[in-house]
Design a protein around this motif. Structure first.
Motif, PDB file in Angstrom:
ATOM      1  N   GLU A 207       0.815  -1.214   0.000  1.00 40.71           N
ATOM      2  CA  GLU A 207       0.000   0.000   0.000  1.00 40.71           C
ATOM      3  C   GLU A 207       0.850   1.267   0.000  1.00 40.71           C
ATOM      4  O   GLU A 207       0.400   2.314  -0.492  1.00 40.71           O
ATOM      5  CB  GLU A 207      -0.934   0.009   1.221  1.00 40.71           C
ATOM      6  N   VAL A 208       2.063   1.204   0.551  1.00 40.54           N
ATOM      7  CA  VAL A 208       2.916   2.396   0.596  1.00 40.54           C
ATOM      8  C   VAL A 208       4.162   2.225  -0.267  1.00 40.54           C
ATOM      9  O   VAL A 208       5.080   3.045  -0.194  1.00 40.54           O
ATOM     10  CB  VAL A 208       3.337   2.743   2.043  1.00 40.54           C
ATOM     11  N   GLY A 211       4.698   5.160  -2.344  1.00 41.59           N
ATOM     12  CA  GLY A 211       4.384   6.421  -1.664  1.00 41.59           C
ATOM     13  C   GLY A 211       5.593   7.116  -1.083  1.00 41.59           C
ATOM     14  O   GLY A 211       5.763   7.177   0.137  1.00 41.59           O
ATOM     15  N   VAL A 214       5.291   9.653   1.749  1.00 38.44           N
ATOM     16  CA  VAL A 214       5.070   9.284   3.144  1.00 38.44           C
ATOM     17  C   VAL A 214       6.336   9.471   3.975  1.00 38.44           C
ATOM     18  O   VAL A 214       6.275   9.593   5.195  1.00 38.44           O
ATOM     19  CB  VAL A 214       4.576   7.827   3.249  1.00 38.44           C
ATOM     20  N   THR A 236       0.164   5.659   7.302  1.00 43.12           N
ATOM     21  CA  THR A 236      -0.943   5.247   6.422  1.00 43.12           C
ATOM     22  C   THR A 236      -1.979   6.333   6.180  1.00 43.12           C
ATOM     23  O   THR A 236      -3.005   6.068   5.557  1.00 43.12           O
ATOM     24  CB  THR A 236      -1.658   4.019   7.036  1.00 43.12           C
ATOM     25  N   LEU A 239      -3.600   6.904   2.719  1.00 40.48           N
ATOM     26  CA  LEU A 239      -4.271   5.778   2.076  1.00 40.48           C
ATOM     27  C   LEU A 239      -5.782   5.897   2.197  1.00 40.48           C
ATOM     28  O   LEU A 239      -6.303   6.641   3.034  1.00 40.48           O
ATOM     29  CB  LEU A 239      -3.821   4.459   2.722  1.00 40.48           C
ATOM     30  N   GLU A 240      -6.476   5.145   1.377  1.00 46.72           N
ATOM     31  CA  GLU A 240      -7.916   5.008   1.533  1.00 46.72           C
ATOM     32  C   GLU A 240      -8.190   4.133   2.750  1.00 46.72           C
ATOM     33  O   GLU A 240      -7.359   3.298   3.134  1.00 46.72           O
ATOM     34  CB  GLU A 240      -8.525   4.366   0.291  1.00 46.72           C
ATOM     35  N   GLN A 243      -7.704   0.484   2.261  1.00 49.49           N
ATOM     36  CA  GLN A 243      -6.302   0.069   2.192  1.00 49.49           C
ATOM     37  C   GLN A 243      -5.696  -0.067   3.584  1.00 49.49           C
ATOM     38  O   GLN A 243      -4.923  -0.993   3.846  1.00 49.49           O
ATOM     39  CB  GLN A 243      -5.494   1.082   1.379  1.00 49.49           C
ATOM     40  N   VAL A 244      -6.054   0.855   4.467  1.00 52.12           N
ATOM     41  CA  VAL A 244      -5.558   0.778   5.845  1.00 52.12           C
ATOM     42  C   VAL A 244      -6.079  -0.490   6.505  1.00 52.12           C
ATOM     43  O   VAL A 244      -5.336  -1.212   7.188  1.00 52.12           O
ATOM     44  CB  VAL A 244      -5.977   2.010   6.659  1.00 52.12           C
ATOM     45  N   GLN A 246      -7.018  -3.204   5.032  1.00 49.61           N
ATOM     46  CA  GLN A 246      -6.393  -4.349   4.367  1.00 49.61           C
ATOM     47  C   GLN A 246      -4.988  -4.607   4.913  1.00 49.61           C
ATOM     48  O   GLN A 246      -4.634  -5.745   5.252  1.00 49.61           O
ATOM     49  CB  GLN A 246      -6.337  -4.064   2.865  1.00 49.61           C
ATOM     50  N   ALA A 247      -4.194  -3.556   5.006  1.00 53.01           N
ATOM     51  CA  ALA A 247      -2.830  -3.696   5.522  1.00 53.01           C
ATOM     52  C   ALA A 247      -2.838  -4.137   6.982  1.00 53.01           C
ATOM     53  O   ALA A 247      -2.035  -4.991   7.392  1.00 53.01           O
ATOM     54  CB  ALA A 247      -2.073  -2.382   5.368  1.00 53.01           C
ATOM     55  N   ALA A 265      -7.161   8.137   8.499  1.00 53.72           N
ATOM     56  CA  ALA A 265      -7.346   8.123   7.045  1.00 53.72           C
ATOM     57  C   ALA A 265      -8.723   8.654   6.656  1.00 53.72           C
ATOM     58  O   ALA A 265      -8.870   9.351   5.648  1.00 53.72           O
ATOM     59  CB  ALA A 265      -7.153   6.699   6.520  1.00 53.72           C
TER      60      ALA A 265
END
Length: 374
Positions: A207-208, A211, A214, A236, A239-240, A243-244, A246-247, A265
């Motif tokens: 996810e990152v 990025g 970040v 995070t 992120l959407e 996504q947060v 999920q991670a 988020a």
């Protein structure tokens, strides 16, 4: 029987840093010898003993052999004839493979002092490739010692480990443990950089992975000394929400860290626009974030959101306004309103909410917008 201080204590002493713990390796001894000398056995996988007075750990010199994928697939061998050099060669980095005898003399067969001087992370031997946790450790060390760089040959070895699927064999709890420790170091962005350069980040935190933005955010969180939940939320926050979640699920992130990251988020924009919000909108934000029951967590979210603002001051104007508004709203006595009101029970929540909006409006005065639309 002879003992040596090894690993981090020697490394940090050479770096001129405070030494927290001392680990010892014992050469030329058997478990029976250690017990006779008053040491208490505590090791499960291999013989480790606690000193009868200092309670510091003393491990018998050992060798190890890879028998299965992942970081648990090892068989250890201890014997009184295992040499100090054989014990040191199984360690991850040269800077961690230096020993100091009781006489103060350093034993450095793999040139760790040279790599400390040159600020290089270099693997001791190809045995490094047998334990994928070592990739995470190198990345974490990079966050702790940001002026060190990874040796090209070590980065190449880590890349090969990733390509061969060793990282995928790591259990989530172990990954999170190392990520969390890296986030609490001096410059967490270096951890992400090292993981990205060897290809591991796309497996661990995809996810990152792209990025780069970040990096300053998480380093700001570290520079301000924030706690782990705030640092993970800062990592995070761009992120959407999905996504947060999920991670967090994949890494089995602790609830405290996950909930703050999800909330940040979701509501970081509202925090940034706090000075443009009316009293009713602020009360809605507090309700959405469970701020009345968990005010400390709400303010942690504000801290995390602040880390995205490169030019902001600390504390930001938004932090002060939100703190005053939340204190005012929480000061409203819902029980007293319910007792004094002649309204039907189902109307009480709206009366309490109206009182909170009025209290917030009075507290922020001209700072907030006069528009009380939620």
């Amino acid at each position: 029987m002879k003992s040596y201080v090894v690993g981090g204590a020697v490394r940090d002493e050479l770096l001129g840093l405070p030494v927290k713990d001392h680990d010892h390796v014992v050469v030329g001894a058997t478990p029976e010898d250690m017990v006779k000398a008053g040491f208490r056995p505590v090791g499960k996988d291999f013989p480790v003993f606690l000193h009868p007075e200092t309670q510091e750990e003393y491990a018998l010199a050992r060798t190890e052999r890879k028998t299965a994928p992942g970081y648990k697939g090892f068989v250890f061998h201890t014997s009184s004839d295992v040499t100090l050099e054989e014990d040191l060669v199984r360690r991850d980095l040269t800077i961690n493979a230096i020993a100091r005898g009781d006489d103060g003399v350093l034993v450095d067969p793999y040139h760790g002092q040279r790599d400390i001087r040159d600020r290089i992370f270099r693997h001791v031997s190809d045995a490094f490739a047998e334990d994928p946790v070592r990739i995470l450790r190198v990345a974490r060390f990079a966050a702790r010692y940001p002026d060190f760089r990874v040796a090209p040959e070590t980065n190449a070895l880590m890349k090969r480990m990733v390509e061969e699927g060793e990282v995928d064999a790591l259990v989530p709890e172990r990954v999170w443990q190392e990520i969390a420790r890296g986030l609490m170091e001096q410059k967490p962005s270096r951890m992400l950089q090292v993981l990205r350069e060897c290809g591991a980040l796309s497996h661990i935190l995809p996810e990152v992975d792209d990025g780069h933005a970040v990096a300053p955010v998480i380093d700001r969180a570290a520079a301000q000394g924030h706690e782990l939940p705030v640092r993970f939320a800062a990592l995070t926050l761009a992120l959407e929400v999905a996504q947060v979640e999920q991670a967090s699920k994949r890494l089995k992130v602790p609830t405290e860290c996950r909930d703050l990251a999800v909330m940040t988020a979701r509501d970081r924009a509202s925090v940034g626009q706090a000075q443009a919000l009316g009293a009713a909108a602020l009360v809605s934000l507090f309700e959405r974030c469970d701020g009345f029951r968990k005010p400390a967590r709400f303010m942690q979210m504000v801290l995390a959101a602040e880390c995205a603002n490169a030019g902001g001051t600390s504390p930001s104007p938004q932090r002060g306004l939100l703190a005053r508004a939340l204190d005012a709203a929480r000061a409203v006595n819902a029980g007293e309103i319910a007792q004094r009101s002649a309204a039907a029970p189902q109307q009480i929540p709206e009366l309490v909410r109206a009182a909170r909006v009025q209290a917030v409006h009075a507290a922020i005065g001209a700072e907030g917008r006069n528009d009380d639309q939620p």
